[in-house]
Design a protein around this motif. Structure first.
Motif, PDB file in Angstrom:
ATOM      1  N   GLU A   1      -9.655  -5.521  -7.430  1.00  0.00           N
ATOM      2  CA  GLU A   1     -10.812  -4.736  -7.901  1.00  0.00           C
ATOM      3  C   GLU A   1     -10.209  -3.273  -8.162  1.00  0.00           C
ATOM      4  O   GLU A   1     -10.653  -2.897  -9.204  1.00  0.00           O
ATOM      5  CB  GLU A   1     -11.824  -4.688  -6.706  1.00  0.00           C
ATOM      6  N   ARG A   2      -9.670  -2.629  -7.200  1.00  0.00           N
ATOM      7  CA  ARG A   2      -9.320  -1.236  -7.667  1.00  0.00           C
ATOM      8  C   ARG A   2      -8.092  -1.352  -8.846  1.00  0.00           C
ATOM      9  O   ARG A   2      -7.986  -0.495  -9.711  1.00  0.00           O
ATOM     10  CB  ARG A   2      -8.477  -0.773  -6.420  1.00  0.00           C
ATOM     11  N   ALA A   3      -7.191  -2.597  -8.935  1.00  0.00           N
ATOM     12  CA  ALA A   3      -6.353  -2.311 -10.029  1.00  0.00           C
ATOM     13  C   ALA A   3      -6.592  -2.514 -11.226  1.00  0.00           C
ATOM     14  O   ALA A   3      -6.366  -2.122 -12.175  1.00  0.00           O
ATOM     15  CB  ALA A   3      -5.359  -3.904  -9.692  1.00  0.00           C
ATOM     16  N   ALA A   4      -7.990  -2.872 -11.375  1.00  0.00           N
ATOM     17  CA  ALA A   4      -8.898  -3.094 -12.735  1.00  0.00           C
ATOM     18  C   ALA A   4      -9.464  -1.694 -12.878  1.00  0.00           C
ATOM     19  O   ALA A   4     -10.177  -1.441 -13.926  1.00  0.00           O
ATOM     20  CB  ALA A   4      -9.715  -4.167 -12.450  1.00  0.00           C
ATOM     21  N   TRP A   5      -9.354  -0.806 -12.038  1.00  0.00           N
ATOM     22  CA  TRP A   5      -9.840   0.566 -12.298  1.00  0.00           C
ATOM     23  C   TRP A   5      -8.946   1.484 -12.649  1.00  0.00           C
ATOM     24  O   TRP A   5      -9.032   2.733 -12.972  1.00  0.00           O
ATOM     25  CB  TRP A   5     -10.621   1.205 -11.021  1.00  0.00           C
ATOM     26  N   GLN A   6      -7.807   1.062 -13.138  1.00  0.00           N
ATOM     27  CA  GLN A   6      -6.631   1.973 -13.471  1.00  0.00           C
ATOM     28  C   GLN A   6      -6.606   2.341 -14.899  1.00  0.00           C
ATOM     29  O   GLN A   6      -6.781   1.708 -15.894  1.00  0.00           O
ATOM     30  CB  GLN A   6      -5.185   1.210 -13.075  1.00  0.00           C
ATOM     31  N   TYR A   7      -6.345   3.818 -15.071  1.00  0.00           N
ATOM     32  CA  TYR A   7      -6.181   4.451 -16.225  1.00  0.00           C
ATOM     33  C   TYR A   7      -7.398   4.035 -17.178  1.00  0.00           C
ATOM     34  O   TYR A   7      -7.322   3.619 -18.318  1.00  0.00           O
ATOM     35  CB  TYR A   7      -4.955   4.149 -17.068  1.00  0.00           C
ATOM     36  N   PRO A   8      -8.702   4.636 -16.903  1.00  0.00           N
ATOM     37  CA  PRO A   8      -9.889   3.884 -17.705  1.00  0.00           C
ATOM     38  C   PRO A   8     -10.303   4.742 -19.019  1.00  0.00           C
ATOM     39  O   PRO A   8     -11.199   5.511 -19.213  1.00  0.00           O
ATOM     40  CB  PRO A   8     -10.879   4.104 -16.656  1.00  0.00           C
ATOM     41  N   PHE A   9      -9.180   4.869 -19.935  1.00  0.00           N
ATOM     42  CA  PHE A   9      -9.271   5.603 -21.107  1.00  0.00           C
ATOM     43  C   PHE A   9     -10.721   5.454 -21.944  1.00  0.00           C
ATOM     44  O   PHE A   9     -11.379   6.215 -22.205  1.00  0.00           O
ATOM     45  CB  PHE A   9      -8.041   5.451 -21.899  1.00  0.00           C
ATOM     46  N   GLY A  10     -10.802   4.094 -22.149  1.00  0.00           N
ATOM     47  CA  GLY A  10     -12.093   3.478 -22.771  1.00  0.00           C
ATOM     48  C   GLY A  10     -13.167   3.988 -22.183  1.00  0.00           C
ATOM     49  O   GLY A  10     -14.140   4.382 -22.906  1.00  0.00           O
TER      50      GLY A  10
END
Length: 543
Positions: free
Chosen positions: A417-426
């Motif tokens: 879950e948290r790995a999918a929150w990484q570097y949320p540029f878009g």
């Protein structure tokens, strides 16, 4: 009046797009942007540059960089190009053998993924440099690799306690194993011979040449002060600003001593006044809130996992008390300081945003332009808060790629879950956040075009790894804007970052127009010419 400098044969990247084909410069400012009508400003003494289809755009600006340590490392044991343990050890061996007169072996830039658990041992160094102390920070500069001689000189033994803001890695018997994390780096780093004024100035100018060659015309130095053995670059900047050798425009972020509190604020105000000269200003304060995920010191809202996927007791480290942070930020904001936060984990990001919100509530709206750098893990609830609070997201795009370090030292300990929150540029752009960009050099390459490549593709240049969180990709226009207008905003350089009449002539000519090629080829683009205030500071061979 004839122009001093005229670019023709476009395209010219303006806030409106790429429709212009010519740009004129008189003195240090842009005087006209357009088409055939601008060509009429050519006079007998006008220097005319034929773009020949190459893209002209505003100078890149790095919103988070450490040029002086980078310049020093380039002249010491530079390990930034090594990827395996064997390559790293070979480079250290060769450097030490070639410099028998060096009292200490220093430099750095090794990759954590080259060693099991990201923690190389003193025994590896002892085998190749047994008689001299070795001190080598890793690529992210949040840990250092040392040999037995260095530990001996520092008096670090099994009985040495971990400092409050760091950790001594130890073997099964409790002996220091050779890697020092975060504040523990000071145990040995304090003994490393300091670089002298001439060496620091030379490092700055060496780094400046490198940055100009990459199209960078301005930057924010993210650490002006003394920290974990990194030298204070302030005097080098002042010297270069006074003698004219500082050709870039630089904002210095004054280091917040995380071992102290609000009593240091008057000292920071005095340093701001004494250090600002010419093209160097020191109106920012750098607050490092946490560490990095790879060594478990990035501050998380929920605990890290262990190698087996079980929940641990570790939620990372808050280097500045989160309960006191709002007061500090409110006082700094009231004095007109910009706050530049190192915020890598989701708890650090939330703490920074909470502090900015507290300052807004007390002081009201201001033009201090706070920004949060790194943003590896951002809780989805906090993404829209950037726009609401007027906080800029300062991204380091090169990190947003699926590299070995991500698989070995990050994703397993964050969980899916948290790995999918990484570097949320878009997501940040989609929420209306203002985005700036930087490199954190020497942590990673200072080349903006490589960072832009990753921001657009979410794959490293030349990499064959899977696309990393493809929904967070951004457009080429948005990535270029982050490195130009976005970072110019953070740097309070409002006369830069755009190509329009009246703006300062900080310009870059690329060797092609990356809009005309596939996104996968962006990293192949090179800088041909760089100008600051209409003065050419870099020209590639044949440009």
């Amino acid at each position: 009046m004839p122009a001093d400098l005229l670019f023709t044969g476009g395209p010219v990247l303006t806030p409106e797009g790429r429709g212009a084909t010519a740009l004129a410069v008189t003195g240090d400012r842009i005087t006209a942007v357009g088409g055939d009508d601008v060509r009429e400003l050519a006079g007998p003494r006008t220097e005319v540059v034929d773009l020949a289809g190459r893209l002209l755009l505003p100078g890149f600006q790095d919103a988070h960089v450490h040029p002086v340590p980078a310049g020093l490392e380039l002249t010491q044991c530079d390990l930034s190009g090594t990827r395996t343990a064997e390559e790293t050890l070979a480079a250290v061996r060769a450097y030490a053998a070639a410099r028998p007169e060096r009292e200490w072996i220093t430099g750095g830039g090794w990759s954590m993924e080259a060693f099991e658990g990201g923690t190389p041992t003193k025994a590896l160094l002892d085998a190749i440099v047994p008689d001299r102390p070795v001190y080598l920070p890793n690529r992210d500069h949040h840990g250092a690799w040392v040999n037995s001689r260095a530990l001996e000189l520092a008096g670090v033994t099994r009985d040495t306690p971990d400092p409050a803001d760091g950790r001594v890695e130890r073997d099964a018997s409790g002996e220091p194993s050779g890697t020092l994390q975060e504040g523990a780096m000071r145990l040995v780093g304090r003994l490393v011979p300091a670089a002298g004024p001439a060496e620091l100035l030379a490092a700055l100018l060496h780094a400046q040449r490198r940055l100009h060659s990459l199209g960078i015309t301005a930057w924010q130095d993210a650490l002006v002060g003394d920290f974990l053995g990194m030298p204070d670059p302030s005097e080098a900047y002042l010297t270069a600003a006074r003698d004219g050798s500082l050709t870039a425009r630089v904002v210095g972020a004054l280091w917040w001593d995380r071992g102290r509190g609000a009593e240091q604020i008057p000292e920071l105000a005095e340093r701001r006044a004494s250090l600002s000269h010419g093209r160097f200003r020191a109106g920012t304060v750098k607050l490092m809130l946490d560490g990095v995920a790879e060594n478990g010191t990035a501050a998380l809202l929920d605990p890290y996992l262990d190698k087996c996927g079980c929940v641990t007791a570790n939620r990372g480290t808050s280097f500045i008390d989160p309960d006191r942070l709002p007061k500090y930020v409110t006082e700094l904001d009231a004095l007109g300081f910009q706050c530049h936060f190192h915020a890598l984990g989701d708890r650090a990001v939330r703490d920074a945003l909470d502090a900015i919100g507290a300052a807004r509530a007390v002081n009201g709206p201001s033009d201090t332009r706070p920004h949060l750098a790194h943003l590896q893990v951002v809780h989805p609830d906090d993404v829209p808060r950037f726009a609401r609070l007027g906080a800029t997201a300062n991204i380091q795009p090169l990190w947003a790629a699926h590299e070995p370090q991500m698989d070995e030292l990050t994703i397993p300990f964050l969980g899916p879950e948290r790995a999918a929150w990484q570097y949320p540029f878009g997501a940040l752009l989609g929420s209306g956040a203002r985005v700036a960009a930087g490199s954190d050099w020497p942590v990673s390459s200072p080349n903006p075009l490589q960072g832009i490549h990753v921001a657009v593709n979410r794959v490293g240049p030349g990499g064959d790894a899977p696309v990393f969180l493809p929904h967070e990709r951004i457009s080429l226009t948005d990535a270029l804007t982050a490195y130009t207008a976005g970072s110019a905003y953070v740097n309070h350089l409002d006369d830069t970052g755009r190509l329009s009449a009246g703006a300062l002539a900080d310009l870059v000519v690329l060797d092609r127009d990356p809009f005309e090629g596939p996104p996968e080829a962006i990293a192949q683009t090179r800088v041909a010419l760089t100008y600051v205030g209409g003065e050419r500071v870099y020209a590639a061979d044949g440009a």
